[in-house]
Scaffold this motif. Sequence first.
Motif, PDB file in Angstrom:
ATOM      1  N   ALA A 360      33.501 -32.219 -73.205  1.00 23.27           N
ATOM      2  CA  ALA A 360      34.573 -32.021 -74.453  1.00 23.27           C
ATOM      3  C   ALA A 360      36.154 -32.325 -73.911  1.00 23.27           C
ATOM      4  O   ALA A 360      36.865 -32.697 -74.834  1.00 23.27           O
ATOM      5  N   PHE A 361      36.390 -31.948 -72.688  1.00 24.89           N
ATOM      6  CA  PHE A 361      37.948 -32.005 -72.475  1.00 24.89           C
ATOM      7  C   PHE A 361      38.252 -33.192 -71.291  1.00 24.89           C
ATOM      8  O   PHE A 361      39.256 -33.567 -71.356  1.00 24.89           O
ATOM      9  N   GLY A 362      37.105 -33.558 -70.615  1.00 23.66           N
ATOM     10  CA  GLY A 362      37.313 -35.006 -69.647  1.00 23.66           C
ATOM     11  C   GLY A 362      37.685 -34.286 -68.333  1.00 23.66           C
ATOM     12  O   GLY A 362      38.413 -33.482 -68.463  1.00 23.66           O
ATOM     13  N   LEU A 363      37.348 -35.177 -67.176  1.00 25.45           N
ATOM     14  CA  LEU A 363      38.006 -34.706 -65.936  1.00 25.45           C
ATOM     15  C   LEU A 363      39.361 -34.627 -65.805  1.00 25.45           C
ATOM     16  O   LEU A 363      40.058 -33.910 -64.940  1.00 25.45           O
ATOM     17  N   ALA A 364      40.269 -35.541 -66.318  1.00 17.26           N
ATOM     18  CA  ALA A 364      41.614 -35.666 -66.351  1.00 17.26           C
ATOM     19  C   ALA A 364      42.160 -34.412 -66.732  1.00 17.26           C
ATOM     20  O   ALA A 364      43.147 -34.021 -66.173  1.00 17.26           O
ATOM     21  N   ASN A 365      41.748 -33.679 -67.797  1.00 19.04           N
ATOM     22  CA  ASN A 365      42.402 -32.418 -68.075  1.00 19.04           C
ATOM     23  C   ASN A 365      42.152 -31.310 -66.981  1.00 19.04           C
ATOM     24  O   ASN A 365      42.783 -30.531 -66.953  1.00 19.04           O
ATOM     25  N   PHE A 366      41.080 -31.299 -66.521  1.00 22.61           N
ATOM     26  CA  PHE A 366      40.414 -30.469 -65.441  1.00 22.61           C
ATOM     27  C   PHE A 366      41.437 -30.619 -64.288  1.00 22.61           C
ATOM     28  O   PHE A 366      41.882 -29.731 -63.713  1.00 22.61           O
ATOM     29  N   ARG A 367      41.646 -31.776 -64.059  1.00 23.45           N
ATOM     30  CA  ARG A 367      42.798 -32.330 -63.046  1.00 23.45           C
ATOM     31  C   ARG A 367      44.249 -31.645 -63.222  1.00 23.45           C
ATOM     32  O   ARG A 367      44.646 -30.842 -62.386  1.00 23.45           O
ATOM     33  N   ALA A 368      44.597 -31.861 -64.275  1.00 25.21           N
ATOM     34  CA  ALA A 368      45.861 -31.640 -64.797  1.00 25.21           C
ATOM     35  C   ALA A 368      46.154 -30.062 -64.845  1.00 25.21           C
ATOM     36  O   ALA A 368      47.191 -29.363 -64.485  1.00 25.21           O
ATOM     37  N   ALA A 369      45.067 -29.207 -65.285  1.00 29.49           N
ATOM     38  CA  ALA A 369      44.604 -27.814 -65.356  1.00 29.49           C
ATOM     39  C   ALA A 369      44.884 -27.063 -63.986  1.00 29.49           C
ATOM     40  O   ALA A 369      45.663 -26.221 -63.517  1.00 29.49           O
ATOM     41  N   ILE A 370      44.148 -27.589 -62.865  1.00 31.62           N
ATOM     42  CA  ILE A 370      44.280 -27.433 -61.588  1.00 31.62           C
ATOM     43  C   ILE A 370      45.598 -27.571 -61.056  1.00 31.62           C
ATOM     44  O   ILE A 370      46.236 -26.615 -60.176  1.00 31.62           O
ATOM     45  N   ALA A 371      46.320 -28.578 -61.243  1.00 32.35           N
ATOM     46  CA  ALA A 371      47.548 -29.107 -60.673  1.00 32.35           C
ATOM     47  C   ALA A 371      48.574 -27.999 -61.240  1.00 32.35           C
ATOM     48  O   ALA A 371      49.446 -27.583 -60.525  1.00 32.35           O
ATOM     49  N   ARG A 372      48.392 -27.586 -62.366  1.00 28.65           N
ATOM     50  CA  ARG A 372      49.136 -26.496 -63.057  1.00 28.65           C
ATOM     51  C   ARG A 372      49.350 -25.125 -62.443  1.00 28.65           C
ATOM     52  O   ARG A 372      50.286 -24.566 -62.225  1.00 28.65           O
ATOM     53  N   GLY A 373      47.953 -24.808 -62.037  1.00 32.93           N
ATOM     54  CA  GLY A 373      47.658 -23.688 -61.248  1.00 32.93           C
ATOM     55  C   GLY A 373      48.619 -23.608 -60.122  1.00 32.93           C
ATOM     56  O   GLY A 373      49.230 -22.488 -59.605  1.00 32.93           O
ATOM     57  N   ILE A 374      48.567 -24.714 -59.397  1.00 39.94           N
ATOM     58  CA  ILE A 374      49.048 -24.811 -57.995  1.00 39.94           C
ATOM     59  C   ILE A 374      50.696 -24.667 -58.164  1.00 39.94           C
ATOM     60  O   ILE A 374      51.381 -24.032 -57.374  1.00 39.94           O
ATOM     61  N   GLU A 375      51.225 -25.374 -59.110  1.00 36.30           N
ATOM     62  CA  GLU A 375      52.455 -25.282 -59.361  1.00 36.30           C
ATOM     63  C   GLU A 375      53.071 -24.156 -60.034  1.00 36.30           C
ATOM     64  O   GLU A 375      54.102 -23.734 -59.498  1.00 36.30           O
ATOM     65  N   LEU A 376      52.334 -23.547 -60.656  1.00 38.54           N
ATOM     66  CA  LEU A 376      52.672 -21.935 -61.075  1.00 38.54           C
ATOM     67  C   LEU A 376      52.936 -21.061 -59.887  1.00 38.54           C
ATOM     68  O   LEU A 376      53.996 -20.356 -59.844  1.00 38.54           O
ATOM     69  N   ALA A 377      52.237 -21.250 -58.843  1.00 36.57           N
ATOM     70  CA  ALA A 377      52.470 -20.172 -57.743  1.00 36.57           C
ATOM     71  C   ALA A 377      53.793 -20.745 -56.946  1.00 36.57           C
ATOM     72  O   ALA A 377      54.617 -19.928 -56.446  1.00 36.57           O
ATOM     73  N   GLU A 378      54.090 -22.124 -57.181  1.00 37.51           N
ATOM     74  CA  GLU A 378      55.285 -22.566 -56.517  1.00 37.51           C
ATOM     75  C   GLU A 378      56.474 -21.877 -57.229  1.00 37.51           C
ATOM     76  O   GLU A 378      57.710 -21.787 -56.621  1.00 37.51           O
ATOM     77  N   ILE A 379      56.373 -22.108 -58.499  1.00 41.58           N
ATOM     78  CA  ILE A 379      57.400 -21.560 -59.285  1.00 41.58           C
ATOM     79  C   ILE A 379      57.679 -19.993 -59.088  1.00 41.58           C
ATOM     80  O   ILE A 379      58.662 -19.681 -58.726  1.00 41.58           O
TER      81      ILE A 379
END
Length: 476
Positions: A360-379
């Motif tokens: 339904a979402f495609g692997l690219a969206n999973f990649r982006a979601a995981i990268a977002r989680g990493i970014e949030l901790a950096e914020i």
Amino acid sequence: MSESAAGLLELSAEEMRAVGYQVVDLLVDHFAGIHDELVGRKASRAELQALLGGSIPEEPADARELLGPLKEQLFTNMLHVDHPRFFAFVPSPNNFVSVMADALAAGFNVFTGTWFAGSAPAQVELTVIEWLRQICGLPEGAGGLLVSGGSMANLTGLAVARHVQLGDRLDGAVAYISDQCHSSVGRALRVLGLRADRVRLVKATDEYRMSIDALRAQIGADRSAGLRPFCVVANAGSTNTGAVDRLRHIADLCRAEEMWLHVDGAYGAPAVLADKGKALLDGLELADSLSLDPHKWLFQSFEAGCVLVRDRSLLLRTFQVMPEYLRDTHGVSDEVNFGNYGVQLTRSFRALKLWLSFRAFGLANFRAAIARGIELAEIAERELRAIDDWEVVTPATLAVVTFRYVAPGLPPEEIDRLQGRIVEAMLADGYAIATSTVLNGRPVLRFCTINPRTTDEEIRETLRRMAEMGRRLARG
């Protein structure tokens, strides 16, 4: 319920549709409005007994009337681990497709223990396992199965290690784990029969990674004492700090010592999809067995754990038992009976939600979601460093950052107590929740930010509220 359905445990088609629409409405309201909801609450046993207890009812009731109060009586009195401001433990930020897949799997009551009973579901699980193998970089010939979560994945992988390395003979057997290992690893080794004094707790470095030198020395000492070192368990994202052990170096040592390498990647392994995660997880593909939880950083509903083994045939060698009453399930050679690859014969259809979500979402969206989680901790780390009275203890790593509120003038023991009191205040407030842990003997607060729906402003507002709580509590 109609009179004709009495004793049959059935609803009419109209009643089923009405109940189904009501359930979907509850779920849609939850997903669509979750940012505006409190993160949840913990109620007392007495409160919940009054709301949800009582004697077993003898007579039926209208299911639609039963569903209505659940929002206030049940779903309010819990912590919502999918909430974008749930930063405690390791969240489970699921998705709506996953939820609907679970409804289908439960509604069709899919059994996935044998190919005979569930050939198409077994193929879906094989497909999902192959996708996860590719994501984690294990070679062709690797395989595994879906289990309830990281605890069962660790138990399964370590059971294979015991069988292959020791022939299930435990005399003199020794396993090595980091002092940052998840509790499920120690519990799994206990269940598998290892004595506590034969599980070596290897000290971590200042970066909370397993010390290679200490590991090597301990293995050498145990061999000299006539013991049988057989397994090392490494972290691919520790729960405490997000630290990743030096997987490639540990794998090299295990190969040289002819030992098994099990990697606990229950929350961290999927981060290999993101560039920053892939760099940290170098060597993940060298594991002999690997645990990961799709219900964490692959955004699935509970329960969805996975164990992968470098040589999938070893699962069959470890677990297959063929009683007479299952003789009809023992089909042709390319039919896979997952009940022979692990502990469970009766297994729910966990694979459907991940299969549908990826499609339904495609692997690219999973990649982006995981990268977002990493970014949030950096914020969060940047915000902490910019606010007075916060001390960053460990920098943001794989979406985990740890920190302390250090009120001026308070003695160290009072500062230690203050961290837990901030958690209690957050729980009472309900806006967001973090939890504490202990590093180097000191309590610290901890954020895990793997929910991609969390906003920058929610990070900032949570820390602002926590700082205010800290100031208020420090004043007494």
